[in-house]
Write an enzyme that holds these catalytic residues in place. Structure first.
Site, PDB file in Angstrom:
ATOM      1  N   HIS A 162       0.757  -1.253   0.061  1.00 26.46           N
ATOM      2  CA  HIS A 162      -0.144  -0.051  -0.084  1.00 26.46           C
ATOM      3  C   HIS A 162       0.910   1.078  -0.056  1.00 26.46           C
ATOM      4  CE1 HIS A 162      -3.586   2.474   1.522  1.00 26.46           C
ATOM      5  NE2 HIS A 162      -2.542   3.203   1.662  1.00 26.46           N
ATOM      6  N   GLU A 163       1.930   1.338   1.006  1.00 30.53           N
ATOM      7  CA  GLU A 163       2.609   2.559   1.001  1.00 30.53           C
ATOM      8  C   GLU A 163       3.585   2.525  -0.099  1.00 30.53           C
ATOM      9  OE1 GLU A 163       2.192   4.994   3.065  1.00 30.53           O
ATOM     10  OE2 GLU A 163       0.844   3.917   4.188  1.00 30.53           O
ATOM     11  N   HIS A 173       2.152   4.126  -2.955  1.00 34.79           N
ATOM     12  CA  HIS A 173       2.156   5.872  -2.983  1.00 34.79           C
ATOM     13  C   HIS A 173       3.583   6.355  -3.537  1.00 34.79           C
ATOM     14  CE1 HIS A 173      -1.541   6.498  -0.953  1.00 34.79           C
ATOM     15  NE2 HIS A 173      -1.400   5.733   0.151  1.00 34.79           N
TER      16      HIS A 173
END
Length: 392
Positions: free
Chosen positions: A63-64, A67
């Site tokens: 998820h990170e 980004h």
């Protein structure tokens, strides 16, 4: 968030985990083991629970990382991705340059989590065809649910959640006012944090559910982070378009790392009136920062043999800046404590050319509020302690 355990690099991005992530892994393992009870033997249940917990942490990392990778593709420098107690943090050294990039970066994480949820669901359906009540099927379904919750929760419209970034990007795009957008997202985050805190308290008191503590922790974190973002928005308004060169002290007094502390105390630095000094290596590259309190912590008899470098504090990556860098980018990535910290400004060759302290930032903000330039026209640089004429 300082990493405790390095996890390598992906796409050139440094990955790490804070020690508090061990608590998260333990909690996930316990929850998943309770969920799997009765599906297999105790050894299989706990082995599967640990594997599932690690898989969920990997999903948090993905998820990170999404980004960060999208940020890199949009020209934003990424320092690291660090996992911690409440999830993960993508450490970006600067803000997105336009609303579209801001929106793409914000959506990358939740879309990745929802994509992982879809894959886990399909894998769970395939596993159910072989062993419907087995632990593997149960773990895949759990991963699908948890990643769905992660993706949807992060889309809630309040900073610092991804949904708050989406809200900021949309308002920024429609109004062209970045400050207004950031303020709206931060205030929404404060409201959301308060709401989660109240729900957690109600769940704990009225229902007696320990899970209320988790909501309270999330609510407190969102409130604190949103307040920090609101403060940063105000700082951005005050600093405006100021550059590092507008505020820095040129040619600051630098202390060689190899000097004994006693030599520093006999040098011109002792009479300079400065409270914080950059520390440089033999080539003039800044490597640390030292304050009088750091030197005072060394016992007097040891000051003749203890070097300044060993008493100084290493400069974090965020405390190095370029003179043509926006000042707000520096202020947003590093906290300068009065009389303790500083930002070293370096040239193209990496050598020290300037210094920014907390006093410089406060002065720039105050002058900007009065409609004045960050600093007056007459600025006096401070000769380096390593320059000719300075005696240790």
């Amino acid at each position: 968030m300082r990493q405790t355990f390095p996890l390598g690099r992906i796409a050139g991005i440094r990955l790490g985990a804070h020690w508090s992530m061990l608590v998260t892994v333990g909690l996930f393992t316990w929850v998943l083991a309770s969920y799997l009870t009765g599906t297999a033997s105790t050894v299989v249940v706990w082995t599967t629970a640990v594997s599932g917990a690690v898989a969920l942490c990997a999903a948090l990392l993905a998820h990170e990382l999404a980004h960060s990778i999208v940020a890199q593709h949009n020209g934003v420098q990424v320092e690291a991705v660090v996992l911690w107690l409440l999830g993960g943090v993508s450490e970006l050294s600067e803000e997105a340059r336009d609303a579209r990039a801001d929106l793409r970066i914000a959506l990358a994480g939740p879309l990745t989590s929802l994509g992982i949820a879809a894959v886990a669901f399909l894998a769970g359906a395939a596993a159910a065809a072989v062993d419907q009540d087995g632990p593997i099927t149960a773990v895949l379904v759990w991963l699908a649910v948890m990643n769905t919750v992660l993706g949807l929760f992060n889309l809630l419209p309040g900073a610092p959640l991804d949904g708050g970034r989406v809200l900021r990007a949309v308002i920024w795009r429609r109004t062209g006012d970045r400050l207004r957008a950031a303020t709206a997202a931060a205030r929404s985050g404060q409201f959301l944090g308060t709401l989660l805190l109240m729900i957690g308290i109600a769940e704990l008191i009225l229902l007696g559910h320990v899970g209320g503590l988790w909501l309270m922790l999330l609510g407190w974190f969102l409130q604190s982070a949103a307040h920090a973002e609101l403060t940063l928005a105000g700082l951005r308004h005050r600093l405006g378009h100021s550059m590092v060169r507008d505020v820095m002290t040129a040619r600051p007094m630098a202390i060689p790392a190899a000097w004994p502390i006693a030599a520093l105390l006999r040098s011109d630095a002792a009479d300079s009136g400065h409270r914080v000094f950059p520390v440089v290596d033999d080539t003039g590259h800044p490597v640390a920062v030292v304050a009088w309190s750091d030197l005072a912590a060394v016992a007097a008899p040891a000051r003749t043999t203890t070097t300044v470098g060993s008493a100084a504090r290493a400069l974090p990556a965020g405390a190095l800046a370029r003179e043509d860098e926006p000042l707000i980018d520096v202020a947003s990535r590093v906290v300068l404590r009065p009389n303790l910290d500083a930002v070293a400004v370096v040239g193209e060759d990496g050598r020290l050319i300037g210094l920014i302290t907390s006093t410089d930032l406060v002065l720039a903000c105050d002058r900007s509020a009065l409609g004045l330039p960050p600093r007056g026209r007459h600025r006096t640089g401070h000769p380096s302690a390593t320059s000719e004429g300075t005696t240790p």
